[in-house]
Write an enzyme that holds these catalytic residues in place. Sequence first.
Site, PDB file in Angstrom:
ATOM      1  N   ASP A  64       8.419  -3.037  -5.795  1.00  0.00           N
ATOM      2  CA  ASP A  64       7.026  -2.604  -5.606  1.00  0.00           C
ATOM      3  C   ASP A  64       6.737  -1.329  -6.396  1.00  0.00           C
ATOM      4  OD1 ASP A  64       7.228  -4.656  -3.830  1.00  0.00           O
ATOM      5  OD2 ASP A  64       7.165  -3.405  -2.039  1.00  0.00           O
ATOM      6  N   SER A  74       0.829  -1.208   0.000  1.00  0.00           N
ATOM      7  CA  SER A  74       0.000   0.000   0.000  1.00  0.00           C
ATOM      8  C   SER A  74       0.863   1.256   0.000  1.00  0.00           C
ATOM      9  CB  SER A  74      -0.961   0.007   1.192  1.00  0.00           C
ATOM     10  OG  SER A  74      -0.291  -0.326   2.368  1.00  0.00           O
TER      11      SER A  74
END
Length: 386
Positions: A172, A127
């Site tokens: 990521d 996130s």
Amino acid sequence: MSDIKRIFYEKFGREADSFYFSPGRVNIIGEHTDYNGGQVLPFCINLGIYAAVRFREDTNVLIYSDNFSNLGIIEFSLDNLDFRIERDFANYACGILREFGKRGFSIKSGFELAIYSDLPVGGGLSSSAAFLDLIGKIVIDRFGFDLSNTDLAWMSKTTENEYIGVSCGIMDQFIIANGKKGNAIRLHTDTMDYEYVPIPETDFQFILINSNVTRKLTESKYNERQRETQAILRELQKHVPINNICDLAPEDYKIYERYLFGMNLKRRLLHLLNENHRVTETIFAIAENDYTSLGQLINESHESLKNLYQVSSEKLDELVDLGRKAGSLGSRMIGGGFGGSTLNVVLRQDIETFIQRFTEMYQKEYNQDPIIYLVEATDGVRKIND
Ligand code: GLA
């Protein structure tokens, strides 16, 4: 979408003018290799952060997250982007906005931003990278800065490393900036070369189970693994001319492990060399529709993360075990470790039985319902129509 539109209006009293989605990510295989010059195989998922934004005339930035409604609107000025504890998650925004300035891109006006995320925070689905790439993308689009998706990924990574203090690798931020529907990306983190790898989603399904154990990478042993692998590299470089640990092949382990002091460093090395090789094998297995091998590789990756790299946890191991008993081809922990989610590869025709069996076993064990997500490979961070 209509939710985020409404939330924006309620909080800021006017309509947003653009909308974005920034996905989370799953890594099929290649764990902890990205800060050791190895390969990774992640894809973007259909869970992520929805955002509504409107730029302002002045230099104020106002951010509201419906997931942290108790924090209200967090406000700061582009003139002071220092890390401040009371800015909470909005520090990530300050960090990446400052990164633009450091690179000579001047942001002239502030903005109002409302976000809502269906990514479980601390679920190991990235996130924080999704949020960083989101802010970066909004700013690049608005001011037309000449920055590529890969530039964006590096800016987000630098923010994590230097501003937030997590020594993460590039995986990521990169996949969230570059993801493509129906595909994973094989990224070589030593050269940053990459290629798209189609995922035959008609044959099998990736199923995530959230362990519900949140871990903050900053507080975990992630940085410790970074330091250990840097120590390994320094030691190996005395004996072999390499730039990264993953320049070595699995068979080199036998030659070089003797130079490392203590069992733990030897274990870390063995994990990295095998895991890096498993990425190549996994790509072959997928290309040949050899899902039994794919499952085996996923299982081996977990055992290696558990026993050699030692970043799993009791709950993750239990969930992996349940996943295998429920009929997955392979199950493993994903991401940094110590919490977060497990990944299960399940043949399409077995999805229903998998979910049913898993749910029954989980309820018996934990007295509650499991958190299960069926994920698909989606595009990376993007502007969406309202
Ligand atoms: C976290 C980091 C990544 C990567 C993984 C482990 O998600 O942010 O850079 O190191 O852990 O593969």
